[in-house]
Design a protein around this motif. Structure first.
Motif, PDB file in Angstrom:
ATOM      1  N   ARG A   1       0.811  -1.216   0.000  1.00 15.93           N
ATOM      2  CA  ARG A   1       0.000   0.000   0.000  1.00 15.93           C
ATOM      3  C   ARG A   1       0.850   1.274   0.000  1.00 15.93           C
ATOM      4  O   ARG A   1       0.771   2.079   0.942  1.00 15.93           O
TER       5      ARG A   1
ATOM      6  N   LEU B   1      -4.523   2.119  -2.855  1.00 12.28           N
ATOM      7  CA  LEU B   1      -4.440   3.477  -2.311  1.00 12.28           C
ATOM      8  C   LEU B   1      -5.852   3.961  -1.996  1.00 12.28           C
ATOM      9  O   LEU B   1      -6.565   4.470  -2.858  1.00 12.28           O
TER      10      LEU B   1
ATOM     11  N   ASP C   1      -0.407   5.015   1.261  1.00 14.61           N
ATOM     12  CA  ASP C   1      -1.679   4.889   1.965  1.00 14.61           C
ATOM     13  C   ASP C   1      -1.440   4.990   3.470  1.00 14.61           C
ATOM     14  O   ASP C   1      -0.388   4.588   3.975  1.00 14.61           O
TER      15      ASP C   1
ATOM     16  N   PRO D   1      -4.965   8.291   0.995  1.00 12.26           N
ATOM     17  CA  PRO D   1      -3.651   8.873   0.707  1.00 12.26           C
ATOM     18  C   PRO D   1      -3.112   9.687   1.880  1.00 12.26           C
ATOM     19  O   PRO D   1      -3.879  10.354   2.598  1.00 12.26           O
TER      20      PRO D   1
END
Length: 453
Positions: A263, A409, A266, A412
């Motif tokens: 990720r 994602l 993220d 963010p």
């Protein structure tokens, strides 16, 4: 010799978890496809791992890709994979081969002066799989034979005795197989290239640094053509390479659905997804050399920057001062402004500190205007190959005016213009950046060629 020449890309080759050719990789990227699996069960018999997932390579028919059984016995896969992608890149560049002067080597028919072509590739650790596997023989060989007659069947089962893997004998080619310079030397030998031959050992920035070194050599008139890129292979019998990253705490700690473990950028990121390996190769030429032989030009490299943090062996400088200078160097050598950059392919590994400093740097330099993507969101981190693969993805993005997305994602960490979904992008210039353990910063700027096929 004329200096400050234009440098273009005429061929590319790729091998990673989402494809065994550039076309396969690009098609998978646009579909936001990745490949994540549990680590081999063999490894878990002997060690406890905090991270239990990685990005494995797809099955590969080596014979179909021009690799002989003898080459597989005498060559580490980090080098074999670079040979496969280099062959793909050379063929796309329009080169053909004939039999070389020595047995089982090739000669590039269209190469008039073998001294004016160089081989400059990158790897972080070279043939470390050869080193680990042959070392297991030295440790286990005699002891396993002695214990075999001393242990009961029940004891053997409890110790996973049948899984004590080691080669039958020490490979007589172990030393040249594990040498990192073999990645470049093998290509020079196989393709009969006599120009400068160099392997760049620059950790996660090795592939990008090799491309930058090649770019500068051609730009400054030292070479007409370079075979460049990066390669890594990290699958040994006991997962020693993987375990090294694991104990350092850099690998993803996300549990549960393994498809969500990777990720970058993220809020739920928890480290990077290590790839089994990967390889990317590019053929770079001076514009004059490429046009003279009628080559199809794919993209142009117009700028590059190279700096060093002098901060930490493991952590990026949170201020990203030297990373910023590398990008500014690249922009300056490209003779453009920050406003000209409309696409950024990030280092984007998924580590807590790395993503934080990189996203803040992008916001500081470019605001929220350029489209931002992490190719590692799909490929995982292939260490020394990563920069080469990402340069190829950047070139394909500019060629097709299409960018891949980042499937995991969801939250963010910064309000950048992240490419969550695959989407069109209007970009003449693209920035590809790599930041490595030790504090190395490499930035490359590519430019679209408007008449590409």
């Amino acid at each position: 010799m004329k200096s400050s020449r234009r440098v273009v890309i005429t061929g590319m080759g790729a091998l990673c978890n989402i494809g065994t050719t550039v076309d396969e990789m690009w098609a998978s990227a646009l579909k936001r496809q990745s490949q994540v699996s549990n680590i081999p069960k063999q490894w878990q018999l002997f060690n406890d791992f905090k991270c239990e997932v990685w990005a494995p390579l797809p099955p590969l028919d080596y014979a179909a890709r021009g690799v002989t059984k003898a080459q597989l016995l005498k060559t580490d896969l980090v080098t074999v994979h670079q040979y496969i992608t280099a062959t793909e890149a050379l063929k796309q560049a329009g080169f053909t081969f004939s039999e070389g002067d020595t047995k089982r080597t090739l000669k590039i028919n269209e190469l008039d002066n073998t001294q004016r072509m160089g081989v400059i590739t990158g790897t972080a650790v070279g043939g470390i799989t050869t080193a680990f596997n042959n070392h297991s023989l030295l440790v286990l060989g005699k002891n396993k034979k002695a214990l075999e007659g001393m242990l009961s069947d029940e004891q053997k089962q409890s110790l996973h005795f049948q899984d004590w893997l080691a080669p039958r004998k020490l490979n007589p080619f172990a030393i040249p197989m594990l040498m990192s310079n073999a990645v470049s030397a093998f290509l020079g030998i196989q393709f009969s290239i006599n120009g400068p031959n160099q392997t760049i050992d620059l950790a996660c920035a090795a592939g990008s640094s090799a491309i930058l070194t090649s770019f500068n050599a051609i730009k400054n008139g030292l070479l007409d053509i370079a075979l460049t890129g990066g390669s890594e292979y990290l699958n040994d019998d006991y997962g020693a390479s993987f375990r090294g990253f694991d104990v350092s705490g850099t690998l993803t700690q996300n549990k549960g659905d393994i498809t969500l473990a990777n990720r970058p950028f993220d809020k739920q990121r928890a480290g990077f997804l290590l790839a089994e390996g990967g390889s990317g190769a590019l053929v770079l030429e001076s514009y004059e050399h490429a046009t003279k032989r009628g080559a199809n030009i794919l993209c142009e490299i117009v700028g590059g920057g190279n700096t060093f943090d002098a901060f930490s062996m493991m952590q990026p400088d949170p201020c990203a001062k030297q990373a910023q200078i590398a990008i500014e160097q690249a922009i300056s050598t490209a003779n453009i402004s920050q406003q000209d950059i409309n696409y950024i392919n990030t280092h984007g590994t998924g580590t807590i500190s790395g993503d934080e400093s990189e996203s803040a740097l992008i916001k500081r330099l470019f605001g929220s205007r350029p489209l931002v993507a992490s190719t590692k969101a799909l490929t995982g981190h292939s260490i020394g190959a990563a920069g080469a693969l990402e340069a190829i993805i950047t070139a394909k993005t500019l060629m097709h005016q299409q960018a891949h997305g980042m499937p995991n994602l969801e939250e963010p960490i910064n309000d950048l213009n992240f490419a969550v979904e695959s989407q069109p992008v209007e970009a003449e210039y693209g920035l590809s950046q790599s930041f490595a353990f030790g504090g190395h910063n490499i930035a490359l700027i590519l430019k679209r060629i408007n008449n590409e096929n």
